[in-house]
Scaffold this motif. Structure first.
Motif, PDB file in Angstrom:
ATOM      1  N   PHE A 115      78.288  56.413  16.409  1.00  0.00           N
ATOM      2  CA  PHE A 115      79.092  56.104  17.591  1.00  0.00           C
ATOM      3  C   PHE A 115      78.487  54.929  18.363  1.00  0.00           C
ATOM      4  CE2 PHE A 115      80.081  56.603  22.093  1.00  0.00           C
ATOM      5  CZ  PHE A 115      81.449  56.759  22.071  1.00  0.00           C
ATOM      6  N   ILE A 116      77.156  54.958  18.565  1.00  0.00           N
ATOM      7  CA  ILE A 116      76.472  53.888  19.285  1.00  0.00           C
ATOM      8  C   ILE A 116      76.620  52.564  18.531  1.00  0.00           C
ATOM      9  CG2 ILE A 116      74.240  53.026  20.062  1.00  0.00           C
ATOM     10  CD1 ILE A 116      75.263  55.286  21.782  1.00  0.00           C
ATOM     11  N   MET A 117      76.419  52.615  17.207  1.00  0.00           N
ATOM     12  CA  MET A 117      76.532  51.395  16.410  1.00  0.00           C
ATOM     13  C   MET A 117      77.952  50.832  16.472  1.00  0.00           C
ATOM     14  SD  MET A 117      75.111  49.099  14.605  1.00  0.00           S
ATOM     15  CE  MET A 117      73.596  49.552  13.759  1.00  0.00           C
ATOM     16  N   ASN A 118      78.950  51.702  16.367  1.00  0.00           N
ATOM     17  CA  ASN A 118      80.343  51.254  16.456  1.00  0.00           C
ATOM     18  C   ASN A 118      80.644  50.630  17.818  1.00  0.00           C
ATOM     19  OD1 ASN A 118      80.774  52.215  13.878  1.00  0.00           O
ATOM     20  ND2 ASN A 118      81.768  54.100  14.526  1.00  0.00           N
ATOM     21  N   THR A 119      80.064  51.215  18.865  1.00  0.00           N
ATOM     22  CA  THR A 119      80.293  50.679  20.215  1.00  0.00           C
ATOM     23  C   THR A 119      79.658  49.302  20.368  1.00  0.00           C
ATOM     24  OG1 THR A 119      80.303  52.943  21.098  1.00  0.00           O
ATOM     25  CG2 THR A 119      80.044  51.150  22.679  1.00  0.00           C
ATOM     26  N   LYS A 156      67.656  46.799  13.755  1.00  0.00           N
ATOM     27  CA  LYS A 156      66.296  46.905  14.287  1.00  0.00           C
ATOM     28  C   LYS A 156      66.304  47.643  15.630  1.00  0.00           C
ATOM     29  CE  LYS A 156      62.270  44.187  15.700  1.00  0.00           C
ATOM     30  NZ  LYS A 156      61.714  42.829  15.896  1.00  0.00           N
ATOM     31  N   PHE A 157      67.283  47.342  16.467  1.00  0.00           N
ATOM     32  CA  PHE A 157      67.401  48.021  17.761  1.00  0.00           C
ATOM     33  C   PHE A 157      67.628  49.518  17.559  1.00  0.00           C
ATOM     34  CE2 PHE A 157      69.967  49.778  21.166  1.00  0.00           C
ATOM     35  CZ  PHE A 157      69.243  49.427  22.286  1.00  0.00           C
ATOM     36  N   MET A 158      68.530  49.884  16.653  1.00  0.00           N
ATOM     37  CA  MET A 158      68.821  51.297  16.392  1.00  0.00           C
ATOM     38  C   MET A 158      67.598  52.010  15.842  1.00  0.00           C
ATOM     39  SD  MET A 158      71.900  51.826  17.405  1.00  0.00           S
ATOM     40  CE  MET A 158      72.306  53.386  16.645  1.00  0.00           C
ATOM     41  N   GLU A 159      66.859  51.338  14.981  1.00  0.00           N
ATOM     42  CA  GLU A 159      65.662  51.952  14.394  1.00  0.00           C
ATOM     43  C   GLU A 159      64.573  52.140  15.456  1.00  0.00           C
ATOM     44  OE1 GLU A 159      63.457  53.775  11.469  1.00  0.00           O
ATOM     45  OE2 GLU A 159      65.576  53.190  11.471  1.00  0.00           O
ATOM     46  N   THR A 160      64.524  51.239  16.414  1.00  0.00           N
ATOM     47  CA  THR A 160      63.508  51.339  17.471  1.00  0.00           C
ATOM     48  C   THR A 160      63.753  52.536  18.379  1.00  0.00           C
ATOM     49  OG1 THR A 160      63.181  48.942  17.482  1.00  0.00           O
ATOM     50  CG2 THR A 160      62.477  50.147  19.445  1.00  0.00           C
ATOM     51  N   TYR A 161      65.013  52.739  18.760  1.00  0.00           N
ATOM     52  CA  TYR A 161      65.311  53.765  19.754  1.00  0.00           C
ATOM     53  C   TYR A 161      65.936  55.037  19.184  1.00  0.00           C
ATOM     54  CZ  TYR A 161      64.275  50.151  23.171  1.00  0.00           C
ATOM     55  OH  TYR A 161      63.645  49.194  23.923  1.00  0.00           O
ATOM     56  N   LEU A 162      66.529  54.965  18.007  1.00  0.00           N
ATOM     57  CA  LEU A 162      67.190  56.145  17.424  1.00  0.00           C
ATOM     58  C   LEU A 162      66.865  56.255  15.935  1.00  0.00           C
ATOM     59  CD1 LEU A 162      70.668  55.880  19.185  1.00  0.00           C
ATOM     60  CD2 LEU A 162      68.996  57.697  19.525  1.00  0.00           C
ATOM     61  N   SER A 163      65.605  56.295  15.627  1.00  0.00           N
ATOM     62  CA  SER A 163      65.184  56.400  14.231  1.00  0.00           C
ATOM     63  C   SER A 163      65.566  57.758  13.648  1.00  0.00           C
ATOM     64  CB  SER A 163      63.668  56.222  14.118  1.00  0.00           C
ATOM     65  OG  SER A 163      63.239  56.501  12.803  1.00  0.00           O
ATOM     66  N   GLU A 219      66.600  43.620  25.212  1.00  0.00           N
ATOM     67  CA  GLU A 219      66.777  43.675  23.752  1.00  0.00           C
ATOM     68  C   GLU A 219      68.251  43.840  23.389  1.00  0.00           C
ATOM     69  OE1 GLU A 219      64.171  46.508  21.791  1.00  0.00           O
ATOM     70  OE2 GLU A 219      62.668  46.218  23.363  1.00  0.00           O
ATOM     71  N   LEU A 220      68.933  44.741  24.089  1.00  0.00           N
ATOM     72  CA  LEU A 220      70.334  44.999  23.759  1.00  0.00           C
ATOM     73  C   LEU A 220      71.216  43.808  24.121  1.00  0.00           C
ATOM     74  CD1 LEU A 220      72.294  46.979  22.572  1.00  0.00           C
ATOM     75  CD2 LEU A 220      72.467  48.133  24.775  1.00  0.00           C
ATOM     76  N   ARG A 221      70.894  43.116  25.201  1.00  0.00           N
ATOM     77  CA  ARG A 221      71.678  41.925  25.574  1.00  0.00           C
ATOM     78  C   ARG A 221      71.524  40.839  24.512  1.00  0.00           C
ATOM     79  NH1 ARG A 221      72.554  37.315  28.335  1.00  0.00           N
ATOM     80  NH2 ARG A 221      74.185  37.407  29.948  1.00  0.00           N
ATOM     81  N   ASN A 222      70.312  40.669  24.011  1.00  0.00           N
ATOM     82  CA  ASN A 222      70.104  39.697  22.935  1.00  0.00           C
ATOM     83  C   ASN A 222      70.864  40.090  21.675  1.00  0.00           C
ATOM     84  OD1 ASN A 222      68.405  38.125  24.526  1.00  0.00           O
ATOM     85  ND2 ASN A 222      66.553  39.194  23.869  1.00  0.00           N
ATOM     86  N   VAL A 223      70.887  41.407  21.395  1.00  0.00           N
ATOM     87  CA  VAL A 223      71.627  41.904  20.225  1.00  0.00           C
ATOM     88  C   VAL A 223      73.115  41.593  20.364  1.00  0.00           C
ATOM     89  CG1 VAL A 223      72.415  43.996  19.043  1.00  0.00           C
ATOM     90  CG2 VAL A 223      69.997  43.719  19.609  1.00  0.00           C
ATOM     91  N   VAL A 224      73.659  41.897  21.539  1.00  0.00           N
ATOM     92  CA  VAL A 224      75.097  41.717  21.759  1.00  0.00           C
ATOM     93  C   VAL A 224      75.471  40.238  21.757  1.00  0.00           C
ATOM     94  CG1 VAL A 224      76.941  41.993  23.456  1.00  0.00           C
ATOM     95  CG2 VAL A 224      75.400  43.901  22.989  1.00  0.00           C
ATOM     96  N   GLY A 259      73.796  37.774  20.415  1.00  0.00           N
ATOM     97  CA  GLY A 259      73.529  37.152  19.117  1.00  0.00           C
ATOM     98  C   GLY A 259      74.418  37.663  18.009  1.00  0.00           C
ATOM     99  N   CYS A 260      74.850  38.937  18.125  1.00  0.00           N
ATOM    100  CA  CYS A 260      75.725  39.570  17.130  1.00  0.00           C
ATOM    101  C   CYS A 260      75.158  39.467  15.717  1.00  0.00           C
ATOM    102  CB  CYS A 260      77.129  38.964  17.181  1.00  0.00           C
ATOM    103  SG  CYS A 260      78.087  39.528  18.599  1.00  0.00           S
ATOM    104  N   ASP A 261      73.871  39.608  15.626  1.00  0.00           N
ATOM    105  CA  ASP A 261      73.211  39.558  14.319  1.00  0.00           C
ATOM    106  C   ASP A 261      73.035  40.986  13.800  1.00  0.00           C
ATOM    107  OD1 ASP A 261      71.578  38.336  12.172  1.00  0.00           O
ATOM    108  OD2 ASP A 261      69.969  39.461  13.156  1.00  0.00           O
ATOM    109  N   GLU A 262      73.483  41.256  12.577  1.00  0.00           N
ATOM    110  CA  GLU A 262      73.427  42.606  12.026  1.00  0.00           C
ATOM    111  C   GLU A 262      72.001  43.119  11.919  1.00  0.00           C
ATOM    112  OE1 GLU A 262      75.842  44.836  11.340  1.00  0.00           O
ATOM    113  OE2 GLU A 262      77.120  43.388  12.354  1.00  0.00           O
ATOM    114  N   ALA A 263      71.104  42.264  11.524  1.00  0.00           N
ATOM    115  CA  ALA A 263      69.705  42.683  11.369  1.00  0.00           C
ATOM    116  C   ALA A 263      69.130  43.121  12.711  1.00  0.00           C
ATOM    117  CB  ALA A 263      68.878  41.543  10.783  1.00  0.00           C
ATOM    118  N   SER A 264      69.461  42.398  13.778  1.00  0.00           N
ATOM    119  CA  SER A 264      68.941  42.759  15.096  1.00  0.00           C
ATOM    120  C   SER A 264      69.550  44.071  15.584  1.00  0.00           C
ATOM    121  CB  SER A 264      69.205  41.635  16.103  1.00  0.00           C
ATOM    122  OG  SER A 264      70.591  41.452  16.306  1.00  0.00           O
ATOM    123  N   LYS A 265      70.793  44.326  15.218  1.00  0.00           N
ATOM    124  CA  LYS A 265      71.422  45.604  15.575  1.00  0.00           C
ATOM    125  C   LYS A 265      70.690  46.763  14.916  1.00  0.00           C
ATOM    126  CE  LYS A 265      76.067  43.586  15.935  1.00  0.00           C
ATOM    127  NZ  LYS A 265      77.415  43.553  15.318  1.00  0.00           N
TER     128      LYS A 265
END
Length: 537
Positions: free
Chosen positions: A412-416, A347-354, A332-337, A339-345
């Motif tokens: 911090f995670i989002m900025n990274t 969604k990933f954060m909400e899945t693991y760090l809600s 999931e994170l590789r696809n996010v990186v 793809g660089c799509d904001e929505a996918s970022k």
């Protein structure tokens, strides 16, 4: 100069002792004489001499009785006994009264001067001791704030106190902690490790000193006092006592004081602070427990954010247990990186760090380190490292370990993730440009190429680097790509009725027909002739 009172019922002895010795040379001033013990006692009380030179046997009151009475009033006064009798009883009395010397009559001047000199030395020793003790007392007074801080820390960390010992320590240190109710509070500078550990020790000391002054100003009022102590360079702890047992009123007061403290820290010092408050107690033996509650309240900011006031009673116990699959998270994170799509970022954060979930502290730390580790793996797979984005490969791990709140960890995670995306986008753009240039050379000169150096000689990069970049982007080596290009051209030629099979190897870059046939069969699974027969119309 020392003062001396002479007590003797014999007027000749009194005048002789006074006049026959140069007392000034002995640093002695005769301030008076007395005719018996009773007279001597009253004059001693009035004159307060350093030395009393007294006869033992006198009417009305003897020297021994007088000495006993004077010592009760003037314990620092020294005594020398004079007597016509070398009497054991008198000597024993002198010993019991700690008399400086015992001189026999008739007086031998040198012996009396020697006895007085002995007294003077004893007095000098006493004066030095008194001066030293006075200096120590003054030093203790100057050190009282530090001693109070040390005692406060002992209170916070020890619950086994004897009531009498506790009262004695508080009295000695002038700390009146007797009260109806009290609370313990802890003021911690947010993200101190990130923002201030690189400051000089002078600057860090000045920072905590200024914060302590702000806390003192905010917490203290004319009715209820407080005691403070600094812990390291990042927090102030204290006890605020209340003279009235008013739970509602006292809680309102500490809340108002804490808000004022936060305003002073924010506006005057530019600091964000978290303030943990224990709640109220009426038992001083519970100070250590109350301190633990205030400290726990501060630490609980990891579940939310800093720069706020947290009562221990408001802290929730996290219970949200999440189990994640590393492989799924990696994909999931590789696809996010990539793809660089904001929505996918998001969604990933909400899945693991809600933000809504009540994660445990261990989960927050584990998931954040796992995400950062995956990001580093993705970078390495693409020929990059954290050191290409940040100061070095280790800064990001250090900064992550110092972050104190869930909200800051999420940011911090989002900025990274953003930084890794930007890095790979720029890097992939350059790599794609290199690959496109290599493909263009192959398309134009595939029949002439004998090695990779011929392809990259005008691109100012090494053959090994070109091969690495090409393989990372296409999954194929450069020469495999050349081979594929030649084979595709060969297949087209084999379907052209005007091209003979034996002409093809030379046209596409092979020096022998045998070599061409071997490569072609490996590429297509058939010989050139079989391919031509199968696909020709």
């Amino acid at each position: 100069m020392y003062t001396m009172l002479i007590v003797d019922d014999n007027p000749n002895d009194r005048s002789g002792i006074t006049e026959l010795i140069d007392w000034e040379e002995e640093f002695i001033e005769v301030v008076g004489t007395a005719i018996n013990g009773e007279d001597g006692f009253h004059k001693a009380i009035a004159l307060k001499p350093d030395l009393v030179l007294t006869d033992v046997s006198m009417p009305i009151q003897n020297g021994i009785e007088m000495t006993e009475m004077i010592k009760q009033e003037l314990p620092d006064t020294q005594f020398i006994f004079m007597s016509c009798f070398d009497d054991v009883e008198y000597l024993q009395s002198a010993i019991n009264l700690d008399v400086c010397a015992y001189v026999l009559k008739p007086i031998v001047i040198p012996e009396l001067v020697k006895a007085v000199g002995k007294m003077r030395k004893l007095k000098e020793v006493d004066m030095k001791r008194e001066k030293h003790e006075a200096e120590l007392v003054a030093l203790v007074e100057q050190s009282l704030p530090l001693l109070q801080e040390q005692f406060l820390k002992e209170l916070f960390y020890s619950s086994a106190w004897d009531g009498n010992e506790l009262a004695a320590r508080m009295k000695y240190l002038k700390m009146d902690l007797e009260c109806e109710q009290y609370c313990v509070f802890c003021v911690q500078i947010d993200n101190y490790g990130i923002h201030y550990t690189n400051e000089s020790m002078d600057q860090r000391h000045l920072l905590i000193y200024r914060l302590q002054k702000c806390v003192q100003e905010a917490i203290t009022n004319p009715h209820d006092s407080c005691f403070l102590a600094s812990q390291g360079y990042d927090r102030i702890v204290g006890i605020k006592k209340y003279s009235k047992s008013d739970i509602s009123g006292n809680l309102d007061d500490i809340t108002e004081c804490a808000n004022h403290c936060m305003e002073l820290a924010n506006q005057r010092l530019g600091l964000h602070v978290t303030i943990g408050i224990s709640g109220l107690s009426d038992n001083l033996n519970d100070v250590a427990e109350q301190y633990g509650r205030a400290e726990y309240a501060v630490k609980s900011k990891i579940y939310s954010s800093g720069n706020r006031i947290i009562f221990h009673s408001e802290v929730y116990e996290p219970d949200h247990q999440v189990h994640y699959n590393y492989k799924n998270m990696y994909d999931e994170l590789r696809n996010v990186v990539m793809g660089c799509d904001e929505a996918s970022k998001l969604k990933f954060m909400e899945t693991y760090l809600s933000q809504e979930a009540k994660f445990t502290e261990n989960y927050i730390k584990s998931i954040s380190y796992t995400i950062v580790n995956i990001l580093h793996t993705i970078l390495v797979e693409n020929g990059k490292r954290f050191g290409d984005i940040f100061e070095d490969d280790f800064t990001i791990w250090r900064n992550l370990s110092l972050i104190e709140t869930f909200a800051d960890i999420k940011q911090f995670i989002m900025n990274t993730i953003h930084s890794v995306c930007d890095c790979l986008n720029k890097y992939n753009g350059k790599r794609n440009s290199i690959v496109d240039d290599i493909k263009a050379v192959i398309d134009e000169k595939y029949a002439e190429i004998e090695n990779v150096n011929q392809i990259v000689e005008k691109m100012f990069i090494s053959a090994s680097h070109a091969n690495l970049v090409f393989k990372q982007v296409t999954g194929s080596t450069i020469f495999d790509w050349v081979t594929a290009k030649r084979m595709e051209i060969a297949k087209q030629m084999l379907l052209n009725p005007y091209v003979k099979i034996y002409e093809i190897p030379e046209k596409i870059g092979y020096k022998t027909g045998a070599h061409f046939r071997s490569v072609f069969k490996g590429y297509t699974g058939t010989t050139p002739k079989q391919y031509q027969e199968k696909y020709s119309r």
